[in-house]
Structure formats: C-alpha cells, structure tokens
Design a protein around this motif. Structure first.
Motif, PDB file in Angstrom:
ATOM      1  N   LEU A  65      -6.421   2.734 -13.528  1.00 35.68           N
ATOM      2  CA  LEU A  65      -6.298   2.328 -12.130  1.00 35.68           C
ATOM      3  C   LEU A  65      -7.495   2.823 -11.335  1.00 35.68           C
ATOM      4  O   LEU A  65      -7.946   3.951 -11.502  1.00 35.68           O
ATOM      5  CB  LEU A  65      -5.023   2.916 -11.520  1.00 35.68           C
ATOM      6  N   SER A  66      -7.996   1.968 -10.457  1.00 33.27           N
ATOM      7  CA  SER A  66      -9.095   2.354  -9.571  1.00 33.27           C
ATOM      8  C   SER A  66      -8.708   1.982  -8.149  1.00 33.27           C
ATOM      9  O   SER A  66      -7.878   1.096  -7.934  1.00 33.27           O
ATOM     10  CB  SER A  66     -10.387   1.622  -9.966  1.00 33.27           C
ATOM     11  N   PRO A  67      -9.303   2.637  -7.148  1.00 30.07           N
ATOM     12  CA  PRO A  67      -8.992   2.292  -5.756  1.00 30.07           C
ATOM     13  C   PRO A  67      -9.270   0.819  -5.452  1.00 30.07           C
ATOM     14  O   PRO A  67      -8.495   0.171  -4.761  1.00 30.07           O
ATOM     15  CB  PRO A  67      -9.914   3.207  -4.947  1.00 30.07           C
ATOM     16  N   ALA A  68     -10.394   0.305  -5.963  1.00 31.56           N
ATOM     17  CA  ALA A  68     -10.756  -1.091  -5.690  1.00 31.56           C
ATOM     18  C   ALA A  68      -9.723  -2.043  -6.273  1.00 31.56           C
ATOM     19  O   ALA A  68      -9.371  -3.057  -5.650  1.00 31.56           O
ATOM     20  CB  ALA A  68     -12.142  -1.395  -6.268  1.00 31.56           C
ATOM     21  N   ALA A 133      -2.655  12.653   4.395  1.00 37.87           N
ATOM     22  CA  ALA A 133      -2.997  11.264   4.732  1.00 37.87           C
ATOM     23  C   ALA A 133      -2.643  10.308   3.593  1.00 37.87           C
ATOM     24  O   ALA A 133      -2.134   9.207   3.823  1.00 37.87           O
ATOM     25  CB  ALA A 133      -4.487  11.173   5.059  1.00 37.87           C
ATOM     26  N   SER A 134      -2.901  10.730   2.360  1.00 42.67           N
ATOM     27  CA  SER A 134      -2.589   9.878   1.206  1.00 42.67           C
ATOM     28  C   SER A 134      -1.102   9.602   1.110  1.00 42.67           C
ATOM     29  O   SER A 134      -0.688   8.485   0.733  1.00 42.67           O
ATOM     30  CB  SER A 134      -3.061  10.551  -0.093  1.00 42.67           C
ATOM     31  N   LEU A 135      -0.288  10.594   1.469  1.00 47.00           N
ATOM     32  CA  LEU A 135       1.160  10.457   1.320  1.00 47.00           C
ATOM     33  C   LEU A 135       1.862   9.955   2.578  1.00 47.00           C
ATOM     34  O   LEU A 135       3.089   9.915   2.638  1.00 47.00           O
ATOM     35  CB  LEU A 135       1.762  11.816   0.922  1.00 47.00           C
ATOM     36  N   SER A 136       1.092   9.563   3.579  1.00 50.37           N
ATOM     37  CA  SER A 136       1.713   9.092   4.824  1.00 50.37           C
ATOM     38  C   SER A 136       2.091   7.617   4.767  1.00 50.37           C
ATOM     39  O   SER A 136       2.823   7.125   5.625  1.00 50.37           O
ATOM     40  CB  SER A 136       0.760   9.330   6.007  1.00 50.37           C
ATOM     41  N   ALA A 137       1.619   6.886   3.752  1.00 46.91           N
ATOM     42  CA  ALA A 137       1.932   5.457   3.617  1.00 46.91           C
ATOM     43  C   ALA A 137       3.181   5.265   2.770  1.00 46.91           C
ATOM     44  O   ALA A 137       3.246   5.737   1.644  1.00 46.91           O
ATOM     45  CB  ALA A 137       0.750   4.722   2.971  1.00 46.91           C
ATOM     46  N   THR A 138       4.195   4.593   3.325  1.00 49.83           N
ATOM     47  CA  THR A 138       5.424   4.343   2.577  1.00 49.83           C
ATOM     48  C   THR A 138       5.321   3.024   1.807  1.00 49.83           C
ATOM     49  O   THR A 138       4.593   2.130   2.192  1.00 49.83           O
ATOM     50  CB  THR A 138       6.644   4.291   3.511  1.00 49.83           C
ATOM     51  N   GLY A 355      12.058   6.338   2.256  1.00 49.45           N
ATOM     52  CA  GLY A 355      10.605   6.274   2.479  1.00 49.45           C
ATOM     53  C   GLY A 355       9.825   6.646   1.237  1.00 49.45           C
ATOM     54  O   GLY A 355       9.131   7.681   1.202  1.00 49.45           O
ATOM     55  N   LEU A 356       9.893   5.806   0.220  1.00 49.03           N
ATOM     56  CA  LEU A 356       9.204   6.077  -1.042  1.00 49.03           C
ATOM     57  C   LEU A 356       7.688   5.940  -0.864  1.00 49.03           C
ATOM     58  O   LEU A 356       7.215   5.262   0.055  1.00 49.03           O
ATOM     59  CB  LEU A 356       9.676   5.104  -2.127  1.00 49.03           C
ATOM     60  N   ARG A 357       6.944   6.566  -1.759  1.00 43.82           N
ATOM     61  CA  ARG A 357       5.490   6.413  -1.787  1.00 43.82           C
ATOM     62  C   ARG A 357       5.106   5.642  -3.046  1.00 43.82           C
ATOM     63  O   ARG A 357       5.807   5.721  -4.059  1.00 43.82           O
ATOM     64  CB  ARG A 357       4.801   7.780  -1.796  1.00 43.82           C
ATOM     65  N   GLY A 358       3.975   4.915  -2.976  1.00 45.49           N
ATOM     66  CA  GLY A 358       3.610   4.086  -4.112  1.00 45.49           C
ATOM     67  C   GLY A 358       2.121   3.848  -4.256  1.00 45.49           C
ATOM     68  O   GLY A 358       1.322   4.790  -4.172  1.00 45.49           O
ATOM     69  N   SER A 359       1.766   2.576  -4.431  1.00 52.31           N
ATOM     70  CA  SER A 359       0.403   2.223  -4.823  1.00 52.31           C
ATOM     71  C   SER A 359      -0.644   2.594  -3.776  1.00 52.31           C
ATOM     72  O   SER A 359      -1.764   2.986  -4.128  1.00 52.31           O
ATOM     73  CB  SER A 359       0.321   0.730  -5.125  1.00 52.31           C
ATOM     74  N   VAL A 360      -0.328   2.469  -2.482  1.00 50.75           N
ATOM     75  CA  VAL A 360      -1.320   2.785  -1.442  1.00 50.75           C
ATOM     76  C   VAL A 360      -1.663   4.274  -1.480  1.00 50.75           C
ATOM     77  O   VAL A 360      -2.835   4.653  -1.381  1.00 50.75           O
ATOM     78  CB  VAL A 360      -0.809   2.373  -0.046  1.00 50.75           C
ATOM     79  N   SER A 361      -0.655   5.118  -1.632  1.00 52.56           N
ATOM     80  CA  SER A 361      -0.897   6.566  -1.721  1.00 52.56           C
ATOM     81  C   SER A 361      -1.812   6.890  -2.898  1.00 52.56           C
ATOM     82  O   SER A 361      -2.746   7.702  -2.779  1.00 52.56           O
ATOM     83  CB  SER A 361       0.431   7.316  -1.874  1.00 52.56           C
ATOM     84  N   ILE A 362      -1.559   6.267  -4.034  1.00 54.25           N
ATOM     85  CA  ILE A 362      -2.378   6.514  -5.223  1.00 54.25           C
ATOM     86  C   ILE A 362      -3.799   6.003  -5.019  1.00 54.25           C
ATOM     87  O   ILE A 362      -4.779   6.663  -5.391  1.00 54.25           O
ATOM     88  CB  ILE A 362      -1.718   5.856  -6.453  1.00 54.25           C
ATOM     89  N   ALA A 363      -3.936   4.823  -4.403  1.00 49.62           N
ATOM     90  CA  ALA A 363      -5.274   4.270  -4.152  1.00 49.62           C
ATOM     91  C   ALA A 363      -6.083   5.191  -3.246  1.00 49.62           C
ATOM     92  O   ALA A 363      -7.274   5.422  -3.473  1.00 49.62           O
ATOM     93  CB  ALA A 363      -5.162   2.882  -3.525  1.00 49.62           C
ATOM     94  N   LEU A 364      -5.435   5.735  -2.204  1.00 50.94           N
ATOM     95  CA  LEU A 364      -6.142   6.633  -1.289  1.00 50.94           C
ATOM     96  C   LEU A 364      -6.563   7.917  -1.999  1.00 50.94           C
ATOM     97  O   LEU A 364      -7.685   8.397  -1.812  1.00 50.94           O
ATOM     98  CB  LEU A 364      -5.247   6.957  -0.086  1.00 50.94           C
ATOM     99  N   ALA A 365      -5.669   8.461  -2.825  1.00 51.85           N
ATOM    100  CA  ALA A 365      -6.024   9.683  -3.556  1.00 51.85           C
ATOM    101  C   ALA A 365      -7.200   9.446  -4.504  1.00 51.85           C
ATOM    102  O   ALA A 365      -8.114  10.273  -4.613  1.00 51.85           O
ATOM    103  CB  ALA A 365      -4.811  10.192  -4.334  1.00 51.85           C
ATOM    104  N   LEU A 366      -7.179   8.312  -5.181  1.00 53.97           N
ATOM    105  CA  LEU A 366      -8.276   7.992  -6.101  1.00 53.97           C
ATOM    106  C   LEU A 366      -9.583   7.700  -5.360  1.00 53.97           C
ATOM    107  O   LEU A 366     -10.661   7.729  -5.957  1.00 53.97           O
ATOM    108  CB  LEU A 366      -7.894   6.773  -6.961  1.00 53.97           C
TER     109      LEU A 366
END
Length: 522
Positions: A65-68, A133-138, A355-366
């Motif tokens: 997985l990559s952010p892009a 910030a990475s974990l603020s997106a649900t 309020g689960l976290r998912g792909s957006v949180s992972i993309a931001l962290a990466l």
C-alpha cells in the motif's frame, strides 16, 4: 530502448498478476458467508481484514500500500459513491451537527490525542500531532452498511456518513499543515492558518460545484446511459486531481461533485432507467474498491512492529476513544442548542463507538516524509489503532445497537414483505391451476391441490391482517411502496417517449413532476 521496453512490459505483467491475485482473494472471501452461515454474522469488510491478517501472519504480502494508491486511486470513487447516495434534504436537516463533528470534532480529537501521547508516552509533540491528525478521519463504511441492514434510523446513518465525508477533508487539510511544521514549510499564526483553510475548502467547493453543475446540464442534451455513467466516473477522478493541482481539497471537491450529481444532475439530466444504471455501477465500484482496500489493510500489518509499540498503541486507543466521547457530548449539546433538535444519548453512543478508522488514516500515516525520525513508529501506531477500531469496535457495534434499542422496523418489514411475496406466489400457482390445461393429471387431484392453495391463501391473509392490525405503520409502508411502484411505471413510460423522440428530449415537464413526487416520498 529495447531493454527499457522489456522492463516496462515485465512490470505491467507483474502488477496485473498482483491485482488479479488480490481480486481473486477478495471475491473468494465474498463467497464465504454463502458457504458457511456463521460468517454472515461478520460484516464483509471486517471479514476481509481478518483474512488479510491471516495472510500477514504467514508473511504473504499481496501488494504494498502507498499513499498515492489510496488517495488517488481508491479514495475518489468511495467518496463519490457515498455523496451520490446522500440525499441533500437529509444532509441539510443535519448540517449543523455534521459540520460541528467534522470541523471542531477533528480539532478536538487531534489536540486530545497529541497531548495524551506527548505527556504520557513521551513522544515529541510533532510525532504526537501527526498521529492525532492521521487518526482524526473516520471511515464507518462497514458500520453504515450494518445500519441499513438492521433498519437503524435514517438520521443516524446520515450523521455517520455526513461526518465521515466532511471530516476526511478536514483531516487531510490538518495533516498537510502539521506535516509541514517540522519541515519549515508552514506559515504560523492564526490568520495564515484560517486563510489557508478557507482557500483549500473554497477551491474544493468551487471546482466541485463547477464540474458537478456542468455535467448536470451537459447530460440534459443526450440520453446515452453508458456515456453518462462514464462521465460520473471521469468527474470523480477529474475533480480530485484538478482540485489538488490547484491547491484545494480533493476530498471536498469530490464530495461536492457527488452531492450535486446525485441530487440535481441525476434528476434533471438522467431518465429513471439511466439513474438506476449509474447507481448500480457506483454500488459495484464501491464494493470492488472496498474489497481491495480492507483486504490490503489486514495484509499490511507488521506484527513485530505492533509488538514493539503495543503500550503506545493502547494509550492512543484510549485517548482517541475518550476524546471522541468528549467531542460528541459537547458538540451534540451545542447542536441541540442551535437547532432545537435533540441527538439522544443512545444515538451519541453509537456515533461514538461507530467512529471506525480506515484507509484515509493509513494513507496519511504512510504520507509522513521519510526524513522525519519517527516515521515508522507513527505508521505502526496508526496501523495498530485502525486494526483495533475495525476488529473490536466494528464487531461489537451490532450488539450495542440492539442493547440500546436503536433497531428500526426492518425485521418487521422483512417479515411482512415475505408474507406478501408468498401470497402473490400462491395466487399465481392458483391461477395456473385454474387456467392452464393439465393433460395426464387426474382432474380431482388438480381440484384438491387448488383447495389446498386456497386454504393457504386464506390463512396467509389472516396473518397479514393480524400483522397490520398489530403494527398500523405497516399500512403506510405498503402504501408508500405501492405509490413508488406506480410512479416508477409512470416515469419509465415518459422515459420511453423521451428516448423515442416523441417528447422533449431535454426533460419532459411530466417526468419532472413525477421525479418531484418521488423525491417527496423518499
């Protein structure tokens, strides 16, 4: 030149094989609930995460997985599909709490998680802010799907989906500002931050609105379902890329375009049949993308890295859950004060735990630059927290909904519709017995079967009447479904006239009236 061409072809072949492998595993998982009934208790997306974890456990890595990949390939269609299906009337009704949750809720979450990690875990304030910030997106896609299955109130679904759509944009903007701080690229000060926020959101709204309304009026000029379907796909990716290139929020841009096309463009520029085709296409695409994303989330887990950061992960989970509870309680109080529309404590509880976290949180962290010293720690913590929310919160939300008595009347309606369907089926069987010839069959046996069917129909009608008397709202439900069917037949007839050229090809006034009636019903 020949060598470069050969390398490029080999890369394409390798990527295609990886893609087909991921797709095959995802579709294989989709069939599990049909083979083993126990798996039906687990939402499909969470089942994918579990299978992905199994693959990670034996060190089978499907794709990196990559952010892009997440932000530019997976995210636009997911945002567009959710916005396309979100009714503007419902969104407008809940606009105040959604905005409060999506804007102030994100800021409270980032601040609370960052302070907790900085003070209790000893992380640098920069690292703590980036994790917050990475974990603020649900990302409650599995929860909202479960809500619809259980018949949870439309209001709760709208609040959950609306918050998710808009806080994704806010989280990306906040992360972009915070990641620029340690790199020395951010403008400090209240005024520059507010101006940048308005600029990013404003560009997103402007580009999304321009493309959404432009395509809406364009599709009035022709009736080509495949072209109109393709235009919606191009608009989702095009809006995201153009907005990002102009310095705006691609998330806000796509959500705006999806809302306009779903609520305005599909009404004035698409006949009912085309609208159904486009909606089914986006339903398929969302299923397709989610199947890949959630499988890869599980498959990307590095258990050794999680083990090394386990204490910090648990602390982050606790801080995140606590801050979400505080934010929801405070902001719901403000929302009730402003709108005079109360959000009950059980509803707040479901919004909190869902309020689960998912792909957006992972993309931001990466997306954290490699020059930052604690990048790997940030990624490990975010992956660990996302995994907790998906497996623990995601798998316990259903019993919590039942415990809080927030189940709607979906089971009752399902029971009623099954009775109605059986009644219609028996009527057709009886009609066949009475009107068709049955050579070689004893007439007495045919009459006997007819009497049995009549007896079943009478018993079934008594059960239906009893159910309607015990639950008067079923009569309204039946009338609504019948009225929708009549409107659909009327609209399809007008659409046939439009398509054949016997009515105004842009939009027949009669069709517009029908669609308005349908809108009032929904």
């Amino acid at each position: 030149m020949v060598i470069e061409s050969a390398i490029a072809e080999e890369a394409i072949a390798s990527n295609l094989k990886q893609f087909l492998l991921v797709l095959s595993v995802s579709l294989g998982v989709a069939t599990l609930p049909q083979i083993f009934s126990w798996f039906r208790q687990i939402p499909y997306t969470l089942l994918l995460v579990i299978v992905g974890l199994g693959l990670a456990l034996v060190d089978v890595r499907l794709v990196t997985l990559s952010p892009a990949l997440i932000l530019f390939i997976f995210l636009p269609p997911l945002l567009f599909e959710a916005a396309w299906n979100l009714k503007w009337g419902d969104l407008k009704q809940e606009f105040v709490p959604i905005c409060l949750y999506a804007v102030l809720g994100v800021l409270i979450s980032i601040a609370g998680v960052a302070i907790g990690l900085h003070q209790l875990a000893g992380l640098s304030i920069t690292t703590a802010l980036l994790i917050g910030a990475s974990l603020s997106a649900t990302d409650p896609v599995s929860v909202t799907a479960l809500f619809r299955e259980l018949g949870v109130s439309k209001r709760l679904v709208t609040l959950m989906e609306g918050e998710s759509l808009f806080n994704d944009g806010m989280a990306v903007v906040a992360f972009g500002f915070l990641v620029a701080l340690p790199l020395g690229n951010a403008k400090l000060g209240f005024q520059p931050v507010v101006l940048e926020l308005f600029q990013v959101v404003g560009i997103g709204l402007a580009v999304g609105g321009l493309i959404g309304y432009g395509i809406s009026y364009l599709t009035q000029r022709f009736d080509l379902p495949m072209v109109e379907q393709s235009l919606t796909l191009v608009s989702a990716y095009g809006t995201y890329l153009i907005t990002e290139d102009l310095g705006g929020s691609g998330v806000i841009g796509v959500v705006t375009t999806g809302l306009i096309l779903g609520n305005f463009g599909s009404r004035i520029g698409m006949n009912p049949r085309t609208r159904i085709i486009v909606s089914e296409f986006w339903e398929f695409l969302a299923f397709f993308v989610n199947s890949i994303v959630f499988l890869l989330i599980g498959d990307q887990i590095r258990f050794a890295s999680l083990g090394e950061n386990l204490d910090t992960i648990w602390l982050t989970v606790a801080a995140m859950i606590l801050m979400r509870a505080i934010a929801l309680w405070i902001l719901s109080y403000f929302s009730t004060t402003i709108t005079k529309s109360d959000i009950s404590l059980p509803e707040q509880t479901i919004l909190w735990w869902g309020g689960l976290r998912g792909s957006v949180s992972i993309a931001l962290a990466l997306s954290v630059p490699t020059v930052l010293p604690q990048r790997e720690k940030i990624i490990a913590i975010v992956f660990g927290v996302v995994l907790f929310t998906l497996l623990v919160q995601g798998l316990t939300i259903k019993p919590l909904v039942k415990k809080l008595n927030l189940l709607g009347d979906a089971p009752l309606k399902e029971e009623y519709l099954e009775m109605v369907a059986r009644h219609l089926a028996l009527e057709r069987v009886l009609q066949y017995l009475q009107t068709e010839a049955h050579p070689g069959v004893n007439p007495e046996f045919v009459r006997y079967q007819g009497q049995l069917i009549k007896g079943e129909i009478e018993d079934l009608l008594l059960e239906i009447d009893k159910l309607q008397n015990e639950h008067p709202n079923l009569q309204n439900f039946t009338s609504e479904k019948f009225r929708e069917k009549l409107l659909a037949i009327e609209a399809d007839t007008y659409a046939e006239f439009v398509k054949s050229g016997r009515l105004n090809k842009e939009l027949a006034p009669m069709l517009e009236n029908v669609l308005q009636q349908e809108k009032h019903l929904t």
